[in-house]
Write an enzyme that holds these catalytic residues in place. Structure first.
Site, short mmCIF file in Angstrom:
data_model
loop_
_atom_site.label_atom_id
_atom_site.label_comp_id
_atom_site.label_asym_id
_atom_site.label_seq_id
_atom_site.Cartn_x
_atom_site.Cartn_y
_atom_site.Cartn_z
N CYS A 1 -0.90 2.86 6.37
CA CYS A 1 -0.58 1.50 6.80
C CYS A 1 -0.25 0.65 5.58
CB CYS A 1 -1.73 0.90 7.59
SG CYS A 1 -3.26 0.71 6.66
N HIS B 1 -8.84 3.30 -2.74
CA HIS B 1 -7.44 3.06 -2.40
C HIS B 1 -6.79 2.19 -3.49
CE1 HIS B 1 -3.84 1.93 -0.36
NE2 HIS B 1 -4.33 1.05 0.49
N CYS C 1 0.81 -1.23 0.00
CA CYS C 1 0.00 0.00 0.00
C CYS C 1 0.84 1.28 0.00
CB CYS C 1 -0.93 0.02 1.21
SG CYS C 1 -1.76 -1.53 1.54
#
Length: 387
Positions: free
Chosen positions: A373, A343, A91
């Protein structure tokens, strides 16, 4: 050591992954469009002076395989002499791309770099081809590879209620919708070709993922998706699946001044940190503490914060332990976040940084923090400073 500055930052609109506007656009197309767009906005930059392209992407297979950074650069018609590398820290990939470029500039290995990231989650799903080593379960709980369950765990550990999660998610959509209506995203979105529901080609200049009709009452009716029996995390309190790309033009301060470019932000500090994979969403807390220490600053010094919203159950514990819960409406995700915008994994690091820099300018802020995160237990953070 050279000071690293951001002279421009851009992103595509965020498209819905399921039947959205970018269903016929490839990841390379979105990336190449941004590469060309950010250089067109900065004609003082000679593309031949770009040392390297650092591009984040998580699922590096199918259309995102074989070094999507290089493929996109060639598709964009950039000089073949420019290097290009695809970066993967899950991520945090495009924020890691920014860190890699910054360090190259700091030590003098580059003067100008093009940075960004992409993820087409409609074409290349997050779990495509994933095959965890069976032996990993000796050290890590199997559920640590299931992001929604890690959010459930983190939320339970911190006493985050279903009501709090629903309120946070509704806030994200409301703020993102307001930002759209008020034109606050206009400077950061590069209009991008897409396809309407009937298949006609059109130019998308807004985030189609936002659901302005979202309410706390409506969210309360959704069932938990990851732990149906005892859970609290729903699809509505999780980041949306979306397709998109983001980009930043990064260089040494000396080079920016020589070219007469406006310095929009400096990189003040960078950090990554690990945490327990079973509560992977807690990573922003140790990463932020490291970055603040390196910058010689405190959380109170941060005027604006972008905390990536993987899940409401993940964001709220981080906000709590960073001392931000009482300052949410003054500092945190003021234009909404990933619950509303989505995302797209490899895109998000430079996406939240782009939104942050625009917010810092709008608020005449001095310092800003972007943090997120990372799956399997990591966090990454960048502190920006305006001149």
């Amino acid at each position: 050591m050279n000071t690293v500055v951001i002279v421009d930052c851009l992103r595509t609109p965020m498209g819905r992954s399921k039947g959205g506007a970018f269903r016929h656009q490839r990841a390379e197309d979105l990336s190449a469009h941004l590469m060309k767009g950010i250089l067109a906005r900065n004609p003082q930059v000679n593309p031949k002076e770009i040392e390297d392209i650092y591009w984040g992407c998580v699922q590096q297979t199918l259309e995102q395989g074989f070094n999507v950074a290089r493929n996109a650069a060639l598709l964009a018609g950039l000089p073949i002499e420019i290097g290009a590398v695809t970066v993967n820290r899950l991520c945090g990939s495009s924020m890691q791309a920014l860190h890699d470029a910054a360090r190259a500039i700091m030590v003098g290995d580059a003067e100008i770099c093009l940075v960004g990231g992409v993820e087409h989650m409609g074409h290349v799903p997050m779990t495509h081809g994933v095959d965890f080593h069976p032996g990993l379960s000796k050290n890590v709980a199997k559920a640590a590879g299931m992001m929604g369950l890690t959010a459930e765990m983190l939320g339970k550990l911190h006493g985050i209620s279903r009501q709090q999660q629903d309120e946070f998610a509704a806030r994200s959509h409301a703020r993102a919708h307001a930002a759209t209506l008020e034109g606050r995203f206009k400077n950061e979105i590069l209009p991008t070709e897409g396809h309407a529901a009937d298949g006609t080609l059109f130019t998308l200049d807004y985030d189609e993922v936002i659901r302005p009709e979202t309410t706390v009452a409506g969210l309360a009716e959704l069932r938990p998706v990851f732990d149906p029996a005892n859970g609290t995390v729903t699809a509505g309190t999780s980041s949306a699946l979306s397709d998109g790309a983001s980009a930043m033009l990064v260089m040494s301060e000396q080079k920016a001044k020589a070219l007469g470019l406006t310095i929009r932000a400096r990189i003040k500090a960078m950090a990554v940190a690990g945490c327990d994979p079973s509560i992977m969403g807690y990573g922003p807390v140790p990463a932020t503490h490291k970055a603040l220490q390196r910058a010689g600053l405190t959380m109170q010094d941060m005027d604006v914060v972008e905390l990536n919203e993987a899940f409401a159950a993940q964001s709220l514990p981080c906000a709590k332990d960073l001392g931000l819960l009482e300052m949410m409406d003054d500092k945190v995700n003021l234009n909404g976040g990933a619950i509303a915008l989505g995302h797209p994994l490899g895109c998000s690091g430079t996406r939240i940084s782009t939104t942050l820099i625009n917010l810092m300018e709008a608020k005449d802020a001095k310092y800003g923090l972007a943090t997120m995160c990372i799956g399997l237990g990591q966090g990454i953070a960048t502190i920006f400073e305006r001149p």
